[in-house]
Design a protein around this motif. Structure first.
Motif, PDB file in Angstrom:
ATOM      1  N   GLN A  85       0.825  -1.207   0.000  1.00  0.00           N
ATOM      2  CA  GLN A  85       0.000   0.000   0.000  1.00  0.00           C
ATOM      3  C   GLN A  85       0.861   1.260   0.000  1.00  0.00           C
ATOM      4  O   GLN A  85       0.534   2.256  -0.658  1.00  0.00           O
ATOM      5  CB  GLN A  85      -0.917   0.003   1.226  1.00  0.00           C
ATOM      6  CG  GLN A  85      -1.909   1.158   1.244  1.00  0.00           C
ATOM      7  CD  GLN A  85      -2.850   1.120   0.056  1.00  0.00           C
ATOM      8  OE1 GLN A  85      -3.492   0.090  -0.206  1.00  0.00           O
ATOM      9  NE2 GLN A  85      -2.944   2.233  -0.689  1.00  0.00           N
ATOM     10  N   TRP A  86       1.985   1.228   0.725  1.00  0.00           N
ATOM     11  CA  TRP A  86       2.876   2.387   0.733  1.00  0.00           C
ATOM     12  C   TRP A  86       3.400   2.694  -0.658  1.00  0.00           C
ATOM     13  O   TRP A  86       3.408   3.852  -1.097  1.00  0.00           O
ATOM     14  CB  TRP A  86       4.041   2.177   1.698  1.00  0.00           C
ATOM     15  CG  TRP A  86       5.207   3.070   1.391  1.00  0.00           C
ATOM     16  CD1 TRP A  86       6.377   2.732   0.796  1.00  0.00           C
ATOM     17  CD2 TRP A  86       5.283   4.491   1.615  1.00  0.00           C
ATOM     18  NE1 TRP A  86       7.195   3.828   0.644  1.00  0.00           N
ATOM     19  CE2 TRP A  86       6.544   4.927   1.140  1.00  0.00           C
ATOM     20  CE3 TRP A  86       4.421   5.431   2.174  1.00  0.00           C
ATOM     21  CZ2 TRP A  86       6.949   6.250   1.206  1.00  0.00           C
ATOM     22  CZ3 TRP A  86       4.838   6.765   2.234  1.00  0.00           C
ATOM     23  CH2 TRP A  86       6.081   7.160   1.760  1.00  0.00           C
ATOM     24  N   PHE A  87       3.839   1.668  -1.380  1.00  0.00           N
ATOM     25  CA  PHE A  87       4.362   1.885  -2.724  1.00  0.00           C
ATOM     26  C   PHE A  87       3.275   2.455  -3.634  1.00  0.00           C
ATOM     27  O   PHE A  87       3.541   3.329  -4.468  1.00  0.00           O
ATOM     28  CB  PHE A  87       4.921   0.585  -3.299  1.00  0.00           C
ATOM     29  CG  PHE A  87       6.084   0.030  -2.515  1.00  0.00           C
ATOM     30  CD1 PHE A  87       7.142   0.830  -2.146  1.00  0.00           C
ATOM     31  CD2 PHE A  87       6.108  -1.311  -2.137  1.00  0.00           C
ATOM     32  CE1 PHE A  87       8.204   0.320  -1.419  1.00  0.00           C
ATOM     33  CE2 PHE A  87       7.167  -1.828  -1.424  1.00  0.00           C
ATOM     34  CZ  PHE A  87       8.219  -1.012  -1.054  1.00  0.00           C
ATOM     35  N   SER A  88       2.047   1.975  -3.471  1.00  0.00           N
ATOM     36  CA  SER A  88       0.940   2.494  -4.265  1.00  0.00           C
ATOM     37  C   SER A  88       0.650   3.954  -3.929  1.00  0.00           C
ATOM     38  O   SER A  88       0.440   4.786  -4.831  1.00  0.00           O
ATOM     39  CB  SER A  88      -0.312   1.638  -4.014  1.00  0.00           C
ATOM     40  OG  SER A  88      -1.413   2.119  -4.763  1.00  0.00           O
ATOM     41  N   THR A  93      12.090   1.666  -4.853  1.00  0.00           N
ATOM     42  CA  THR A  93      12.179   1.020  -3.552  1.00  0.00           C
ATOM     43  C   THR A  93      11.322  -0.233  -3.608  1.00  0.00           C
ATOM     44  O   THR A  93      10.325  -0.288  -4.340  1.00  0.00           O
ATOM     45  CB  THR A  93      11.705   1.931  -2.398  1.00  0.00           C
ATOM     46  OG1 THR A  93      10.366   2.374  -2.659  1.00  0.00           O
ATOM     47  CG2 THR A  93      12.616   3.127  -2.219  1.00  0.00           C
ATOM     48  N   ARG A  94      11.693  -1.233  -2.811  1.00  0.00           N
ATOM     49  CA  ARG A  94      10.998  -2.512  -2.908  1.00  0.00           C
ATOM     50  C   ARG A  94      11.166  -3.307  -1.612  1.00  0.00           C
ATOM     51  O   ARG A  94      12.094  -3.090  -0.835  1.00  0.00           O
ATOM     52  CB  ARG A  94      11.540  -3.335  -4.072  1.00  0.00           C
ATOM     53  CG  ARG A  94      13.036  -3.631  -3.959  1.00  0.00           C
ATOM     54  CD  ARG A  94      13.633  -4.205  -5.221  1.00  0.00           C
ATOM     55  NE  ARG A  94      15.081  -4.335  -5.113  1.00  0.00           N
ATOM     56  CZ  ARG A  94      15.933  -3.342  -5.349  1.00  0.00           C
ATOM     57  NH1 ARG A  94      15.484  -2.164  -5.719  1.00  0.00           N
ATOM     58  NH2 ARG A  94      17.228  -3.532  -5.213  1.00  0.00           N
ATOM     59  N   MET A  95      10.254  -4.240  -1.430  1.00  0.00           N
ATOM     60  CA  MET A  95      10.356  -5.242  -0.375  1.00  0.00           C
ATOM     61  C   MET A  95      10.316  -6.611  -1.031  1.00  0.00           C
ATOM     62  O   MET A  95       9.528  -6.855  -1.952  1.00  0.00           O
ATOM     63  CB  MET A  95       9.220  -5.118   0.628  1.00  0.00           C
ATOM     64  CG  MET A  95       9.229  -6.230   1.685  1.00  0.00           C
ATOM     65  SD  MET A  95       7.773  -6.191   2.774  1.00  0.00           S
ATOM     66  CE  MET A  95       7.905  -7.824   3.535  1.00  0.00           C
ATOM     67  N   PHE A  96      11.173  -7.505  -0.565  1.00  0.00           N
ATOM     68  CA  PHE A  96      11.244  -8.871  -1.094  1.00  0.00           C
ATOM     69  C   PHE A  96      11.114  -9.838   0.079  1.00  0.00           C
ATOM     70  O   PHE A  96      11.693  -9.610   1.144  1.00  0.00           O
ATOM     71  CB  PHE A  96      12.582  -9.095  -1.809  1.00  0.00           C
ATOM     72  CG  PHE A  96      12.541 -10.180  -2.845  1.00  0.00           C
ATOM     73  CD1 PHE A  96      12.331  -9.875  -4.175  1.00  0.00           C
ATOM     74  CD2 PHE A  96      12.707 -11.513  -2.482  1.00  0.00           C
ATOM     75  CE1 PHE A  96      12.302 -10.885  -5.132  1.00  0.00           C
ATOM     76  CE2 PHE A  96      12.671 -12.515  -3.424  1.00  0.00           C
ATOM     77  CZ  PHE A  96      12.469 -12.200  -4.764  1.00  0.00           C
ATOM     78  N   ALA A 125       7.159  -6.590  -3.808  1.00  0.00           N
ATOM     79  CA  ALA A 125       6.377  -5.398  -4.125  1.00  0.00           C
ATOM     80  C   ALA A 125       7.315  -4.212  -4.207  1.00  0.00           C
ATOM     81  O   ALA A 125       8.352  -4.174  -3.528  1.00  0.00           O
ATOM     82  CB  ALA A 125       5.295  -5.146  -3.072  1.00  0.00           C
ATOM     83  N   GLY A 126       6.966  -3.240  -5.045  1.00  0.00           N
ATOM     84  CA  GLY A 126       7.830  -2.079  -5.144  1.00  0.00           C
ATOM     85  C   GLY A 126       7.322  -1.043  -6.108  1.00  0.00           C
ATOM     86  O   GLY A 126       6.292  -1.214  -6.772  1.00  0.00           O
ATOM     87  N   ILE A 127       8.061   0.037  -6.172  1.00  0.00           N
ATOM     88  CA  ILE A 127       7.809   1.128  -7.109  1.00  0.00           C
ATOM     89  C   ILE A 127       9.089   1.372  -7.890  1.00  0.00           C
ATOM     90  O   ILE A 127      10.195   1.286  -7.334  1.00  0.00           O
ATOM     91  CB  ILE A 127       7.360   2.413  -6.377  1.00  0.00           C
ATOM     92  CG1 ILE A 127       7.114   3.562  -7.370  1.00  0.00           C
ATOM     93  CG2 ILE A 127       8.373   2.826  -5.316  1.00  0.00           C
ATOM     94  CD1 ILE A 127       6.467   4.786  -6.732  1.00  0.00           C
ATOM     95  N   SER A 128       8.954   1.664  -9.174  1.00  0.00           N
ATOM     96  CA  SER A 128      10.108   1.934 -10.028  1.00  0.00           C
ATOM     97  C   SER A 128       9.792   3.125 -10.911  1.00  0.00           C
ATOM     98  O   SER A 128       8.725   3.169 -11.544  1.00  0.00           O
ATOM     99  CB  SER A 128      10.436   0.704 -10.881  1.00  0.00           C
ATOM    100  OG  SER A 128      11.553   0.961 -11.719  1.00  0.00           O
TER     101      SER A 128
END
Length: 296
Positions: free
Chosen positions: A14-17, A135-138, A115-118
């Motif tokens: 949700q943060w990335f969105s 930034t991303r989380m794996f 999840a992430g944003i690019s």
């Protein structure tokens, strides 16, 4: 570990969105407010949003996201802001790469969630620097980590712009760990280097990966800080430079610099390789490529 991380996965996704929405709104605002200087009489650009989907081997849903691309605006020649939340099993090559990096349990269990944003922006005005941020989380059954960063890619360098960009990132780092900026700046200098050209692709920034201090909340908070620092680091540079006139020589320098950027992303970029190897939408993965470039 899966059940414990379900809420955290949702929180990160949700943060990335939300960050994507803020950046898209700010960039369209830059288009609307460009009222003087080159291309100010053109129509303001708008993002075209396309859903993306990752399918499993039998066509099952393995997540997806949004590909948001603006082309031929007043300020941005091409900019993409993509988000994704995907899961499934890594392919053989990606699994082997993760195993070689020492991801616990990856050799036995190839399941993953990411999840992430690019973001990559290529500008109309050669005085305005191109930029990258992600930034991303794996997550895997045996591990989790955060990664990302941002770097500035001007074809016409201005020391003040470089100092401002790095200063904003340093402030974000210093609020969480006094050692982060020096460590992650050095990592960026190494990571965003083009060996076959013997030069960096830009003036750097920060880069980090495999960030797991054992404190998920702290590592997520730092990743949020990096994302939140992006607009204050980048937007003032564009507001100042977009009004400057440019020459054909400036445009030529811009196109040649874009060639370097394309070479790096196609040959070395870890995210490009991972996206293609895991079956994500190829157009979204290759969104980073400039609309026009030159080689000699």
């Amino acid at each position: 570990m899966t059940d414990d991380f379900d809420a955290r996965k949702a929180q990160a996704s949700q943060w990335f969105s939300d960050l994507r929405d803020r950046i898209v709104g700010a960039f369209e605002g830059l288009e609307d407010s460009h009222s003087e200087g080159p291309l100010s009489d053109a129509a303001p650009g708008r993002f075209e949003v396309t859903p993306t989907r990752r399918e499993g081997p039998a066509g099952e849903d393995h997540g997806g996201g949004k590909m948001s691309v603006m082309r031929e605006g007043r300020v941005f020649e091409k900019v993409g802001v993509n988000i994704s939340t995907v899961w499934g099993e890594l392919g053989t090559r990606a699994q082997a790469s993760m195993t070689a990096r020492g991801v616990p349990g990856m050799a036995e269990d190839p399941r993953f969630w990411a999840a992430g944003i690019s973001l990559v922006a290529h500008m109309q005005n050669p005085h305005c620097p191109a930029v990258h941020m992600n930034t991303r989380m794996f997550w895997t059954p045996g591990a989790w980590w955060f990664g990302g960063g941002a770097d500035l890619n001007p074809c016409l360098e201005y020391d003040d712009d470089t100092a401002h960009f790095h200063g904003a990132l340093k402030s974000a780092c210093d609020a969480h760990d006094g050692d982060y900026y020096a460590r992650f700046k050095s990592w960026a200098d190494e990571y965003f280097f083009i060996p076959h050209r013997g030069r960096a692709r830009g003036v750097g920034g920060i880069f980090y990966d495999d960030l797991n201090t054992g404190d998920w909340e702290a590592d997520f908070a730092f990743t949020q800080a990096v994302g939140a620092a992006f607009l204050p680091a980048f937007q003032p540079l564009i507001e100042a430079r977009r009004v400057q006139e440019w020459t054909e020589a400036d445009r030529e320098a811009q196109l040649r610099h874009r060639g370097l950027y394309a070479e790096y992303n196609l040959v070395y970029d870890r995210g490009t390789k991972f996206g293609l190897e895991t079956g994500h939408n190829a157009d979204a993965v290759l969104m980073s490529l400039p609309p026009v470039a030159k080689w000699y």
